[in-house]
Motif scaffolding. Structure first.
Motif, mmCIF file in Angstrom:
data_model
loop_
_atom_site.group_PDB
_atom_site.id
_atom_site.type_symbol
_atom_site.label_atom_id
_atom_site.label_comp_id
_atom_site.label_asym_id
_atom_site.label_seq_id
_atom_site.Cartn_x
_atom_site.Cartn_y
_atom_site.Cartn_z
ATOM 1 N N PRO A 94 -31.980 -18.166 -22.617
ATOM 2 C CA PRO A 94 -31.047 -17.984 -21.502
ATOM 3 C C PRO A 94 -30.343 -19.281 -21.102
ATOM 4 O O PRO A 94 -30.937 -20.353 -21.165
ATOM 5 C CB PRO A 94 -31.964 -17.496 -20.366
ATOM 6 C CG PRO A 94 -33.328 -17.984 -20.715
ATOM 7 C CD PRO A 94 -33.385 -18.046 -22.209
ATOM 8 N N LYS A 95 -29.064 -19.138 -20.733
ATOM 9 C CA LYS A 95 -28.265 -20.294 -20.297
ATOM 10 C C LYS A 95 -27.818 -20.101 -18.856
ATOM 11 O O LYS A 95 -27.754 -18.969 -18.375
ATOM 12 C CB LYS A 95 -27.030 -20.436 -21.196
ATOM 13 C CG LYS A 95 -27.378 -20.969 -22.553
ATOM 14 C CD LYS A 95 -26.223 -20.797 -23.527
ATOM 15 C CE LYS A 95 -26.731 -20.584 -24.936
ATOM 16 N NZ LYS A 95 -27.456 -19.320 -25.100
ATOM 17 N N ASP A 98 -25.298 -17.393 -18.025
ATOM 18 C CA ASP A 98 -25.538 -16.015 -18.514
ATOM 19 C C ASP A 98 -25.632 -14.957 -17.416
ATOM 20 O O ASP A 98 -26.098 -15.224 -16.310
ATOM 21 C CB ASP A 98 -26.859 -15.966 -19.310
ATOM 22 C CG ASP A 98 -26.698 -16.503 -20.720
ATOM 23 O OD1 ASP A 98 -25.573 -16.847 -21.103
ATOM 24 O OD2 ASP A 98 -27.723 -16.563 -21.432
ATOM 25 N N VAL A 100 -27.537 -11.361 -17.145
ATOM 26 C CA VAL A 100 -28.618 -10.683 -17.866
ATOM 27 C C VAL A 100 -28.909 -9.320 -17.237
ATOM 28 O O VAL A 100 -28.886 -9.172 -16.009
ATOM 29 C CB VAL A 100 -29.903 -11.553 -17.827
ATOM 30 C CG1 VAL A 100 -31.046 -10.876 -18.562
ATOM 31 C CG2 VAL A 100 -29.642 -12.926 -18.433
ATOM 32 N N VAL A 118 -30.615 -18.331 -15.088
ATOM 33 C CA VAL A 118 -29.279 -17.816 -15.404
ATOM 34 C C VAL A 118 -28.419 -17.647 -14.156
ATOM 35 O O VAL A 118 -28.879 -17.856 -13.034
ATOM 36 C CB VAL A 118 -29.364 -16.471 -16.183
ATOM 37 C CG1 VAL A 118 -30.193 -16.627 -17.433
ATOM 38 C CG2 VAL A 118 -29.912 -15.349 -15.296
ATOM 39 N N ASP A 164 -24.885 -11.027 -21.663
ATOM 40 C CA ASP A 164 -25.275 -12.070 -22.620
ATOM 41 C C ASP A 164 -26.661 -11.767 -23.188
ATOM 42 O O ASP A 164 -26.960 -12.121 -24.321
ATOM 43 C CB ASP A 164 -25.312 -13.434 -21.925
ATOM 44 C CG ASP A 164 -23.952 -13.808 -21.369
ATOM 45 O OD1 ASP A 164 -23.091 -14.175 -22.179
ATOM 46 O OD2 ASP A 164 -23.742 -13.710 -20.145
ATOM 47 N N GLY A 187 -24.868 -11.780 -28.397
ATOM 48 C CA GLY A 187 -25.939 -11.652 -27.403
ATOM 49 C C GLY A 187 -27.284 -11.250 -28.004
ATOM 50 O O GLY A 187 -27.371 -10.889 -29.180
#
Ligand code: SAH
Length: 231
Positions: A94-95, A98, A100, A118, A164, A187
């Motif tokens: 995870p960034k 993102d 989610v 995120v 993502d 993703g």
């Protein structure tokens, strides 16, 4: 007056001691259950050191919140073992930017761990009472980047797609097609798949150039994915 202040202090000291004790247990959990088993993704480790897992389990289980096991959360559901939460989070890479989608809010713990990393987490829970209870808890804890939706996660959340990353925390027999559709190209989805309710494969699904790639990660045990009652 002085006596009253002493009295207040006496009430306060045990509370500080308890929360320091939980902090120590939480750091030990990350060290011995998570880092020791090879999890290296720093944002995941930091999130798991921060999120107070004991607040996500019912009072009778709070002193076992940092044990190496899942725990009951009522309504026949469970909060996943900490290591499984860490592994699933790490695998999604995870960034901070993102968005989610989680299917299976349960206690809200996994959503909280993700929300530390995120930009936004949408999480769907099919058991209304549980979803409402968790929504209240997450609000109280200040997680304004988590949205709890009550409903059947099979359909995903088309209006907020593409995502993502998608994380499914209940065991399916096969991947729900709407979830595949709502995954961004590039993703990742992580999902326990199995015909049996006793043991499933944790599968990492990647979408690239419109193609779907699946990798089996490990054997896991999740509560079953249920569908909305038609009555
Ligand atoms: N992620 C959770 C683990 C919850 S256990 C945590 O951190 O605590 C799995 C959850 O999935 C249960 O709460 C169950 O009610 C929910 N669930 C099962 N089928 C579902 C469905 N079709 N849609 C949404 N939630 C579902």
């Amino acid at each position: 007056m002085k006596l009253f202040l002493y009295f207040l202090l006496l009430l306060w000291i045990p509370q500080i001691a308890v929360s320091q004790n939980y902090e120590k247990l939480r750091h030990n959990m990350v060290l011995h259950q998570i880092e020791a088993r090879g999890i290296k993704h720093q944002p995941t480790l930091n999130a798991m050191r921060k999120v107070e897992r004991h607040l996500f389990v019912p009072a009778p289980y709070q002193d076992r919140a940092y044990d190496d096991s899942p725990l009951p959360i009522g309504y026949g559901q469970t909060i996943s073992q900490p290591f499984i939460v860490a592994m699933m989070t790490e695998m999604l890479e995870p960034k901070s930017t993102d968005r989610v989608l989680e299917i299976g809010t349960g206690s809200g713990y996994q959503a909280a761990v993700l929300a530390e990393i995120v930009n936004r987490v949408y999480t769907i829970e099919i058991v209304k009472e549980l979803g409402e209870k968790t929504r209240k808890l997450l609000n109280k804890l200040g997680y304004d980047n988590i949205e709890v939706i009550i409903g059947d996660g099979y359909k995903g959340l088309a209006e907020k797609s593409p995502f993502d990353a998608i994380i499914v925390t209940a065991a399916v027999k096969a991947i729900p097609p709407p979830l595949l559709k709502q995954l961004k190209d590039g993703g990742k989805m992580i999902i326990p798949i199995g015909a049996s309710s006793a043991v499933q494969n944790l599968v990492l699904v990647r979408k690239k150039g419109g193609k779907i790639y699946k990798t089996n990660l490990s054997k896991v045990r999740f509560v079953p994915f249920t569908r909305e009652r038609s009555n």
